[in-house]
Structures are given as structure tokens and as C-alpha cells.
Scaffold this motif. Structure first.
Motif, PDB file in Angstrom:
ATOM      1  N   ASP A 201      35.398  39.169  37.968  1.00  0.00           N
ATOM      2  CA  ASP A 201      36.061  38.759  36.727  1.00  0.00           C
ATOM      3  C   ASP A 201      35.999  39.864  35.675  1.00  0.00           C
ATOM      4  O   ASP A 201      36.991  40.146  34.993  1.00  0.00           O
ATOM      5  CB  ASP A 201      35.408  37.486  36.166  1.00  0.00           C
ATOM      6  CG  ASP A 201      35.679  36.268  37.031  1.00  0.00           C
ATOM      7  OD1 ASP A 201      36.611  36.320  37.848  1.00  0.00           O
ATOM      8  OD2 ASP A 201      34.948  35.275  36.891  1.00  0.00           O
ATOM      9  N   ILE A 202      34.824  40.485  35.548  1.00  0.00           N
ATOM     10  CA  ILE A 202      34.642  41.528  34.538  1.00  0.00           C
ATOM     11  C   ILE A 202      35.555  42.716  34.826  1.00  0.00           C
ATOM     12  O   ILE A 202      36.257  43.214  33.938  1.00  0.00           O
ATOM     13  CB  ILE A 202      33.165  41.963  34.496  1.00  0.00           C
ATOM     14  CG1 ILE A 202      32.309  40.842  33.893  1.00  0.00           C
ATOM     15  CG2 ILE A 202      32.991  43.249  33.690  1.00  0.00           C
ATOM     16  CD1 ILE A 202      30.823  41.010  34.151  1.00  0.00           C
ATOM     17  N   TRP A 203      35.531  43.183  36.070  1.00  0.00           N
ATOM     18  CA  TRP A 203      36.349  44.348  36.413  1.00  0.00           C
ATOM     19  C   TRP A 203      37.847  44.024  36.369  1.00  0.00           C
ATOM     20  O   TRP A 203      38.659  44.861  35.967  1.00  0.00           O
ATOM     21  CB  TRP A 203      35.960  44.886  37.792  1.00  0.00           C
ATOM     22  CG  TRP A 203      34.762  45.772  37.718  1.00  0.00           C
ATOM     23  CD1 TRP A 203      33.477  45.466  38.058  1.00  0.00           C
ATOM     24  CD2 TRP A 203      34.717  47.124  37.235  1.00  0.00           C
ATOM     25  NE1 TRP A 203      32.641  46.528  37.819  1.00  0.00           N
ATOM     26  CE2 TRP A 203      33.377  47.557  37.322  1.00  0.00           C
ATOM     27  CE3 TRP A 203      35.684  47.999  36.748  1.00  0.00           C
ATOM     28  CZ2 TRP A 203      32.972  48.829  36.940  1.00  0.00           C
ATOM     29  CZ3 TRP A 203      35.291  49.275  36.373  1.00  0.00           C
ATOM     30  CH2 TRP A 203      33.958  49.681  36.454  1.00  0.00           C
ATOM     31  N   HIS A 204      38.217  42.824  36.772  1.00  0.00           N
ATOM     32  CA  HIS A 204      39.624  42.431  36.714  1.00  0.00           C
ATOM     33  C   HIS A 204      40.128  42.481  35.277  1.00  0.00           C
ATOM     34  O   HIS A 204      41.206  43.030  34.997  1.00  0.00           O
ATOM     35  CB  HIS A 204      39.806  41.024  37.293  1.00  0.00           C
ATOM     36  CG  HIS A 204      41.233  40.580  37.354  1.00  0.00           C
ATOM     37  ND1 HIS A 204      41.900  40.063  36.260  1.00  0.00           N
ATOM     38  CD2 HIS A 204      42.146  40.604  38.368  1.00  0.00           C
ATOM     39  CE1 HIS A 204      43.144  39.766  36.595  1.00  0.00           C
ATOM     40  NE2 HIS A 204      43.322  40.087  37.866  1.00  0.00           N
ATOM     41  N   ALA A 205      39.350  41.925  34.353  1.00  0.00           N
ATOM     42  CA  ALA A 205      39.751  41.924  32.936  1.00  0.00           C
ATOM     43  C   ALA A 205      39.845  43.345  32.395  1.00  0.00           C
ATOM     44  O   ALA A 205      40.788  43.684  31.669  1.00  0.00           O
ATOM     45  CB  ALA A 205      38.758  41.097  32.119  1.00  0.00           C
ATOM     46  N   PHE A 206      38.877  44.178  32.742  1.00  0.00           N
ATOM     47  CA  PHE A 206      38.855  45.560  32.246  1.00  0.00           C
ATOM     48  C   PHE A 206      40.052  46.353  32.752  1.00  0.00           C
ATOM     49  O   PHE A 206      40.756  47.020  31.979  1.00  0.00           O
ATOM     50  CB  PHE A 206      37.553  46.233  32.690  1.00  0.00           C
ATOM     51  CG  PHE A 206      37.486  47.708  32.385  1.00  0.00           C
ATOM     52  CD1 PHE A 206      37.297  48.159  31.100  1.00  0.00           C
ATOM     53  CD2 PHE A 206      37.625  48.637  33.407  1.00  0.00           C
ATOM     54  CE1 PHE A 206      37.245  49.524  30.818  1.00  0.00           C
ATOM     55  CE2 PHE A 206      37.568  50.006  33.147  1.00  0.00           C
ATOM     56  CZ  PHE A 206      37.378  50.443  31.845  1.00  0.00           C
ATOM     57  N   LEU A 207      40.326  46.290  34.055  1.00  0.00           N
ATOM     58  CA  LEU A 207      41.405  47.087  34.644  1.00  0.00           C
ATOM     59  C   LEU A 207      42.776  46.537  34.281  1.00  0.00           C
ATOM     60  O   LEU A 207      43.736  47.296  34.102  1.00  0.00           O
ATOM     61  CB  LEU A 207      41.242  47.129  36.165  1.00  0.00           C
ATOM     62  CG  LEU A 207      39.978  47.842  36.666  1.00  0.00           C
ATOM     63  CD1 LEU A 207      39.756  47.566  38.152  1.00  0.00           C
ATOM     64  CD2 LEU A 207      40.060  49.340  36.414  1.00  0.00           C
ATOM     65  N   ASP A 208      42.866  45.212  34.156  1.00  0.00           N
ATOM     66  CA  ASP A 208      44.163  44.605  33.845  1.00  0.00           C
ATOM     67  C   ASP A 208      44.668  45.009  32.462  1.00  0.00           C
ATOM     68  O   ASP A 208      45.884  45.060  32.230  1.00  0.00           O
ATOM     69  CB  ASP A 208      44.056  43.079  33.943  1.00  0.00           C
ATOM     70  CG  ASP A 208      45.426  42.411  33.951  1.00  0.00           C
ATOM     71  OD1 ASP A 208      46.255  42.800  34.794  1.00  0.00           O
ATOM     72  OD2 ASP A 208      45.658  41.507  33.130  1.00  0.00           O
ATOM     73  N   GLN A 209      43.753  45.329  31.546  1.00  0.00           N
ATOM     74  CA  GLN A 209      44.174  45.821  30.231  1.00  0.00           C
ATOM     75  C   GLN A 209      45.009  47.086  30.369  1.00  0.00           C
ATOM     76  O   GLN A 209      46.039  47.251  29.706  1.00  0.00           O
ATOM     77  CB  GLN A 209      42.952  46.119  29.358  1.00  0.00           C
ATOM     78  CG  GLN A 209      42.185  44.886  28.916  1.00  0.00           C
ATOM     79  CD  GLN A 209      40.948  45.255  28.121  1.00  0.00           C
ATOM     80  OE1 GLN A 209      40.587  46.421  27.983  1.00  0.00           O
ATOM     81  NE2 GLN A 209      40.284  44.248  27.582  1.00  0.00           N
ATOM     82  N   HIS A 210      44.561  48.002  31.241  1.00  0.00           N
ATOM     83  CA  HIS A 210      45.304  49.246  31.467  1.00  0.00           C
ATOM     84  C   HIS A 210      46.651  48.977  32.133  1.00  0.00           C
ATOM     85  O   HIS A 210      47.662  49.587  31.777  1.00  0.00           O
ATOM     86  CB  HIS A 210      44.481  50.192  32.347  1.00  0.00           C
ATOM     87  CG  HIS A 210      43.203  50.650  31.717  1.00  0.00           C
ATOM     88  ND1 HIS A 210      43.123  51.797  30.961  1.00  0.00           N
ATOM     89  CD2 HIS A 210      41.961  50.112  31.719  1.00  0.00           C
ATOM     90  CE1 HIS A 210      41.873  51.950  30.535  1.00  0.00           C
ATOM     91  NE2 HIS A 210      41.158  50.946  30.985  1.00  0.00           N
ATOM     92  N   ILE A 211      46.664  48.054  33.083  1.00  0.00           N
ATOM     93  CA  ILE A 211      47.913  47.734  33.784  1.00  0.00           C
ATOM     94  C   ILE A 211      48.922  47.109  32.824  1.00  0.00           C
ATOM     95  O   ILE A 211      50.110  47.485  32.819  1.00  0.00           O
ATOM     96  CB  ILE A 211      47.632  46.787  34.970  1.00  0.00           C
ATOM     97  CG1 ILE A 211      46.707  47.449  35.990  1.00  0.00           C
ATOM     98  CG2 ILE A 211      48.939  46.344  35.624  1.00  0.00           C
ATOM     99  CD1 ILE A 211      47.227  48.725  36.608  1.00  0.00           C
TER     100      ILE A 211
END
Length: 335
Positions: A201-211
Motif C-alpha cells: 500500500d505504501i509503495w503503491h501510493a508513493f509511485l502512483d503519485q509520479h504516474i
């Protein structure tokens, strides 16, 4: 390696070993400001980090010179602070490199140095101490020192709980280390929780911001688009390597238990795909995003999630013409 000399300690003065904090009996002959309980610990410290920082320690551990003015004194303190911050990062990166190489014993002295400098600069209760605690915990787990690892992780957890300024990266590393600890203790239920749920969940939220930023940028003028479409994870090289390792471990676990919670398999596939896309590993990103998309269609997954995966496939294809045809195929299939 420089010779280690017996230490003549002035009466009433207590000196501690750099590695274990036991009473010191010897001193490094090169810097004369670093102490050890025995030759074995001096050699371990030298091989890990001391050779790289031996001379850098001298101005930090000797009396500050006399300054003629308050301005000179302030400048001297600022220089001292910058030296300590430099050593924090140097020792941390050296310890981290050893861990990546599986050299757990060698990583411990370097991680201890990073922790001590962090305490000097930020104090005992700062969240800045957590990365060093986590390095020490992971090294301890690798060495089979489970009780020691629990102590470091307890310190890290307590510090994180008291802090309102803790990054997603630190949360992810904490959960990964807790997962490793519970795996070592054969408590697989707790290990699975920490490794496979919160970290994703943490990494998904972090990376999705860039996407999302890149997806929005595609609607802007070309001069703005060129700048905003540049791939960047926001992480340095060791952090990217750590992310690949963490998420790869979770993906492997999820793919072996895909029937239990397929929606979590889709999420980790998408998360790892986003990471590889931002690192410009486009073929790998496309392969993982395609797997996630096919699984989501097979399960008749939420329409908005399928659309998000299609957007990711299109974004990857926009950077890699080889995948454009495949992306168009999936786009047609979705309609």
C-alpha cells in the motif's frame, strides 16, 4: 591496518569500545580518538568502516580550537555539524551496501557509527534514528541474532509511533524488517501481514503519485510535457535497489498464493510495474502491467482499476514503441 596500542586511561575517565561499548583497553594508533575492548573488535571496525573515516573522526573528537569571535565560533560549529551529517550518510551507505551483498557482520560497525552520529546530531528521540535501527535489525536477523533484532525494531517502532514526520520509505522498511523478523521466528501469519499488505500500500501510493503526474502532463503543451514526462522515482540508487528487493520479495510471495487474495496480486504487479517504468526498465514494466491487466479482466475486477492499468500500459508504450502494438491490442480488447 594501523596498529592498536594498549590504552593508558587517566584515573576516573571511562572510555567505551566503538563496537560493543564495553570498557576500552586499546586505542587506534592512527587517529588516537577511537577505542576498543580488544584487537578483534578493532579489526572488525577497520574492515567495515574505520579505514574510510579514521582521519575524519579527529576534528569531531578533539577539543574545538579557540575562536576570536562569536561569528568564528558559529562557523566552527556549523562545519562540525556538516562533518557529522556527511559521516551519517557515508556510514549508512556503506552499511547498506554490505547488506545488499549479504555481508551482515561487516555492516554492523558501519551502521553503529551512523546511529551514533544521528544521536549526536538529532537527539535520542528523532525519527532520523530509525533508518540506522532498521539496518542494524536486518543485519542482526541475517546473523541469526533474533533477540538483538527485536530490540532494534522495538526502538524503531517506538520512535515511529511518537513521530508525525515519518516518510513512506521508512514505514516500508520497518514493515519489511518486521516481516523478516517474524519469518525468522516462524510466525508466518505476522510475517505475511507485514511483508504483503502495508508495504504494498505504501509503495503503491508513493509511485502512483509520479504516474498520475505524468498522465496529467500528457494533456499539457509540448514544452511542459517534455519536462514533466521525465522519469524519476525520487529515490537515489541504493533506495531504488532496496525498493526492487522489497517489492520483488512481496511479488514472489503473492504469486505463490495468488488464489487467496487475487486483488492483492494485481496491486503488487501494478506497483512493481510502476517502479520499473519510472526506472526506465520498460520491457519489465510492460510485462508486469500486462499480467496485472489480464488478471483484472479475468476476475472482472473493478472497472476503474482496469482503466488505471490500461492507462499505465499506454504510458509505458509511449516511452517504448516496441510495446505500443501490444498496448493498442489490450486497449481494443477492453472495449
Amino acid at each position: 591496518m594501523n596498529e592498536v596500542y594498549p590504552l593508558a586511561v587517566p584515573k576516573g575517565r571511562k572510555l567505551r569500545c566503538e563496537v560493543c561499548e564495553a570498557p576500552a583497553e586499546r586505542v587506534c594508533g592512527a587517529c588516537t580518538v577511537t577505542y576498543y575492548c580488544d584487537v578483534a573488535h578493532q579489526r572488525a571496525d577497520w574492515a567495515s568502516i574505520h579505514e574510510k573515516i579514521c582521519q575524519l573522526l579527529i576534528p569531531l573528537r578533539t577539543t574545538m580550537p579557540f575562536y576570536n569571535s562569536e561569528e568564528e565560533r558559529r562557523h566552527g560549529r556549523e562545519q562540525l555539524l556538516q562533518r557529522q551529517k556527511h559521516l551519517i550518510e557515508l556510514c549508512y551507505k556503506v552499511a547498506q551496501k554490505y547488506l545488499f551483498e549479504g555481508k551482515h557482520e561487516e555492516s554492523v560497525p558501519a551502521a553503529l557509527h551512523s546511529l551514533r552520529f544521528r544521536i549526536n546530531v538529532y537527539g535520542l528521540n528523532s525519527v532520523q534514528l530509525v533508518p540506522a535501527y532498521l539496518l542494524l535489525a536486518e543485519a542482526s536477523i541475517g546473523l541469526g541474532h533474533v533477540v538483538q533484532a527485536e530490540e532494534y525494531l522495538s526502538q524503531a517502532q517506538w520512535t515511529v509511533l511518537k513521530s508525525s514526520d515519518c516518510t513512506d520509505e521508512i514505514h516500508s522498511l520497518l514493515h519489511r524488517n518486521l516481516g523478516l523478523l517474524y519469518t525468522a521466528k516462524e510466525n508466518y501469519k505476522e510475517a505475511r501481514f507485514h511483508l504483503a499488505n502495508d508495504v504494498t500500500d505504501i509503495w503503491h501510493a508513493f509511485l502512483d503519485q509520479h504516474i498520475q503526474r505524468q498522465l496529467h502532463a500528457r494533456k499539457k503543451p509540448l514544452d511542459i510535457l517534455a519536462k514533466e514526462m521525465e522519469n524519476d522515482t525520487g529515490l537515489d540508487e541504493p533506495q531504488e535497489a532496496e525498493a526492487v528487493h522489497i517489492l520483488g520479495t512481496i511479488l514472489e510471495f503473492r504469486e505463490h498464493t495468488a488464489k487467496e487474495k487475487p486483488e492483492m496480486t494485481i496491486k503488487i504487479l501494478k506497483t512493481v510495474a510502476m517502479l520499473h517504468y519510472l526506472m526506465m526498465n520498460l520491457s519489465k514494466a510492460h510485462e508486469l502491467a500486462q499480467k496485472a491487466y489480464l488478471l483484472s479482466k479475468e476476475l472482472h475486477y473493478k472497472e476503474e482499476e482496469c482503466a488505471a492499468l490500461q492507462d499505465l500500459l499506454d504510458l509505458i508504450a509511449s516511452k517504448n514503441p516496441v510495446t505500443w502494438k501490444a498496448s493498442k491490442f489490450f486497449n481494443n480488447q477492453s472495449h
